[in-house]
Structures are given as structure tokens and as C-alpha cells.
Design a protein around this motif. Structure first.
Motif, PDB file in Angstrom:
ATOM      1  N   GLY A  50     -31.200  12.944  16.168  1.00 27.05           N
ATOM      2  CA  GLY A  50     -32.365  12.806  17.033  1.00 27.05           C
ATOM      3  C   GLY A  50     -32.008  12.413  18.450  1.00 27.05           C
ATOM      4  N   GLY A  51     -30.801  11.912  18.645  1.00 25.68           N
ATOM      5  CA  GLY A  51     -30.382  11.504  19.985  1.00 25.68           C
ATOM      6  C   GLY A  51     -29.518  12.521  20.681  1.00 25.68           C
TER       7      GLY A  51
ATOM      8  N   VAL B  35     -30.648   5.851  20.535  1.00 25.44           N
ATOM      9  CA  VAL B  35     -29.279   6.249  20.198  1.00 25.44           C
ATOM     10  C   VAL B  35     -28.339   5.931  21.353  1.00 25.44           C
ATOM     11  CG1 VAL B  35     -27.768   8.181  19.613  1.00 25.44           C
ATOM     12  CG2 VAL B  35     -30.060   8.053  18.615  1.00 25.44           C
ATOM     13  N   GLU B  36     -28.763   6.239  22.564  1.00 31.27           N
ATOM     14  CA  GLU B  36     -27.919   5.972  23.726  1.00 31.27           C
ATOM     15  C   GLU B  36     -27.726   4.472  23.945  1.00 31.27           C
ATOM     16  OE1 GLU B  36     -29.761   7.989  26.964  1.00 31.27           O
ATOM     17  OE2 GLU B  36     -29.076   9.981  26.325  1.00 31.27           O
ATOM     18  N   THR B  37     -28.749   3.688  23.620  1.00 37.55           N
ATOM     19  CA  THR B  37     -28.639   2.233  23.759  1.00 37.55           C
ATOM     20  C   THR B  37     -27.596   1.675  22.799  1.00 37.55           C
ATOM     21  OG1 THR B  37     -30.940   2.014  24.480  1.00 37.55           O
ATOM     22  CG2 THR B  37     -29.875   0.045  23.598  1.00 37.55           C
ATOM     23  N   PHE B  38     -27.657   2.098  21.544  1.00 37.24           N
ATOM     24  CA  PHE B  38     -26.687   1.624  20.560  1.00 37.24           C
ATOM     25  C   PHE B  38     -25.281   2.121  20.897  1.00 37.24           C
ATOM     26  CE2 PHE B  38     -30.347   0.830  17.698  1.00 37.24           C
ATOM     27  CZ  PHE B  38     -30.003  -0.448  17.285  1.00 37.24           C
ATOM     28  N   THR B  39     -25.182   3.367  21.373  1.00 35.50           N
ATOM     29  CA  THR B  39     -23.872   3.902  21.755  1.00 35.50           C
ATOM     30  C   THR B  39     -23.288   3.116  22.928  1.00 35.50           C
ATOM     31  OG1 THR B  39     -24.574   6.121  21.057  1.00 35.50           O
ATOM     32  CG2 THR B  39     -22.610   5.970  22.446  1.00 35.50           C
ATOM     33  N   GLY B  40     -24.135   2.823  23.909  1.00 29.51           N
ATOM     34  CA  GLY B  40     -23.685   2.035  25.045  1.00 29.51           C
ATOM     35  C   GLY B  40     -23.300   0.624  24.645  1.00 29.51           C
TER      36      GLY B  40
END
Length: 261
Positions: free
Chosen positions: A53-54, A68-73
Motif C-alpha cells: 500500500g505504500g 509506510v514512509e514514516t516507519f521506513t524513515g
């Protein structure tokens, strides 16, 4: 498991074969598809769907892509802080490890019992957390020896160690290093198991007092129920913290392999 007003707090950790697979064998080894395997598969599916989804890469990200981008960052920042520039290549692994444990912990806390589905927290089994810890430890060893060869053993002799103390310090540091996967897996296993056992014990107070009389229920049952609500909130916090601690310690160990600090 409730029976005659009693609750067995350990029943929730019982591994049971599903779909009549208890007789499945390969080379003499039982390979039954268990409730633990089912919830591991569900956690994997949830992780895949979450990441998929991200991947839209919209110029103006939606909430899903932003999550998704927040957790990846967050994971990238954790690696940068603990490993340095060389930590960027480990983002996929640490992200997968962190999110898999996080989803596993949260799925095990979902109140699906009201629908007749009993969640299984497979991170409350040391066999699971131990394998995850051994996987991280194996990566540390592979990276350490691939990058530093035999110089990797200098990790066990801190800089400035007196010559007379090199041998004993080496063995102390080596034992400490080898214990890492055990302590890493044990920490997650104990934290998740303890919380679930406590909830089951409190639920037994509620059921037993309710089956006894209204007076006992008012004195013991209601306070236990209120306490259960608070502990459920605490367990959600613990579920996130334990996933973070597991990923963070893996980053710390990878720093040793990369930088020999």
C-alpha cells in the motif's frame, strides 16, 4: 480456557495442529500446520499488504503511503544513529524484522474472541523469538567475518586492555557476545508471555467472582476487570516497545560487525 468458572492461563500458549494436519510427516518429522504457523502467515500477509500500500509513490502521499514512509524513515534513522552511513543497506531487513514483530504482537492482542476467533501470539514462544534472534546473530557474524576477516576477533579485546588481561578479557567478551541471541530472544518472549498470563489470571478473578455471588464480584471482579482494561492499554505499549527494542539491539550488534566498536 474457561471450565467450571476457572481459567487456565497457559492454555493460550498451546500449539495445536489445524485442518487435520496432525498426521503430516516428512522423513519421520511431524510438519503439521499449527495455529502458530497460521498467525505467522497472517502477520506476513499483513506486512506484505502494508508495504504494498505504500508503493504507490504519489507526489502527494495518502495516509497509507505516509505511514509506510514514516516507519521506513524511522528505521533508517535508527540505523543511521547506531551503525552510521553503512547502515543504509540494512534498512529492508530491520524494517521487515521490526514490522513483523510489531504486527505479530498487535495481532495477538486483538479482541477477536468475541467473534469466536482466538488470536495466537507466537512471539510468546521462545522457539520463535529465538529463531529471529539467531537470524540476526547469523547476519552479524557473516557481515563481521566478510568485512574484517580474522580481525573481527579484535572485537573481544577492547582497546587499551593490558597485555596480562588480554586472554581473560577475550573469553569474557566472547561469552558475552555468544549470549546475545539468547538474551535478545528471551527478552521479547518473556515480555509478551507475562502480559498475556496476567490478563488470563485477572479474567479468572472476574469469572470466578461472578459465578460466586454479587458481593464478591463487586469486591474482586469489577476491580479486576478495570485493571484488565488498563493492562490491555499497557500491553499495546509493550508490544510496540518490544518490537523497537528487538530492532534497536539488532542495529547495535550490526554496528559491532561493521565498525568493530
Amino acid at each position: 480456557m474457561a471450565a467450571e468458572g476457572k481459567v487456565d492461563p497457559m492454555h493460550q500458549f498451546t500449539i495445536q495442529p489445524l485442518f487435520g494436519s496432525d498426521g503430516w510427516n516428512i522423513a519421520g518429522y511431524n510438519v503439521a500446520f499449527t495455529n502458530s504457523a497460521l498467525w505467522m502467515a497472517l502477520a506476513t500477509v499483513v506486512l506484505i499488504v502494508f508495504v504494498a500500500g505504500g508503493l504507490k509513490r504519489q507526489v502527494v502521499p495518502g495516509r497509507w503511503q505516509m505511514a509506510v514512509e514514516t516507519f521506513t524513515g524511522f528505521v533508517a534513522g535508527m540505523l543511521a544513529a547506531n551503525v552510521g552511513p553503512n547502515g543504509k543497506k540494512y534498512v529492508p531487513y530491520i524494517f521487515s524484522l521490526f514490522m513483523f514483530i510489531l504486527f505479530a504482537n498487535f495481532l495477538g492482542l486483538m479482541p477477536l474472541g468475541v467473534l469466536g476467533v482466538h488470536p495466537f501470539t507466537f512471539t510468546s514462544h521462545f522457539t520463535v523469538t529465538g529463531v529471529l534472534a539467531l537470524l540476526s546473530f547469523a547476519i552479524v557474524l557473516v557481515v563481521g567475518f566478510a568485512k574484517h576477516k580474522l580481525h573481527f576477533f579484535s572485537l573481544f579485546v577492547p582497546h587499551g586492555t593490558p597485555v596480562a588481561m588480554i586472554v581473560p578479557i577475550f573469553f569474557v567478551e566472547l561469552v558475552s557476545f555468544l549470549v546475545r541471541p539468547f538474551s535478545l530472544g528471551l527478552r521479547l518472549f518473556v515480555a509478551m508471555m507475562a502480559g498475556h498470563v496476567l490478563l488470563e489470571v485477572l479474567s479468572s478473578f472476574v469469572i470466578s467472582s461472578g459465578n460466586a455471588n454479587i458481593g464478591l464480584f463487586a469486591v474482586a471482579g469489577i476491580p479486576s476487570f478495570v485493571l484488565m482494561i488498563g493492562i490491555c492499554a499497557l500491553e499495546l505499549l509493550v508490544a510496540g516497545i518490544q518490537a523497537y527494542v528487538f530492532a534497536l539491539l539488532t542495529c547495535v550488534y550490526l554496528n559491532d560487525a561493521e565498525n568493530l566498536h
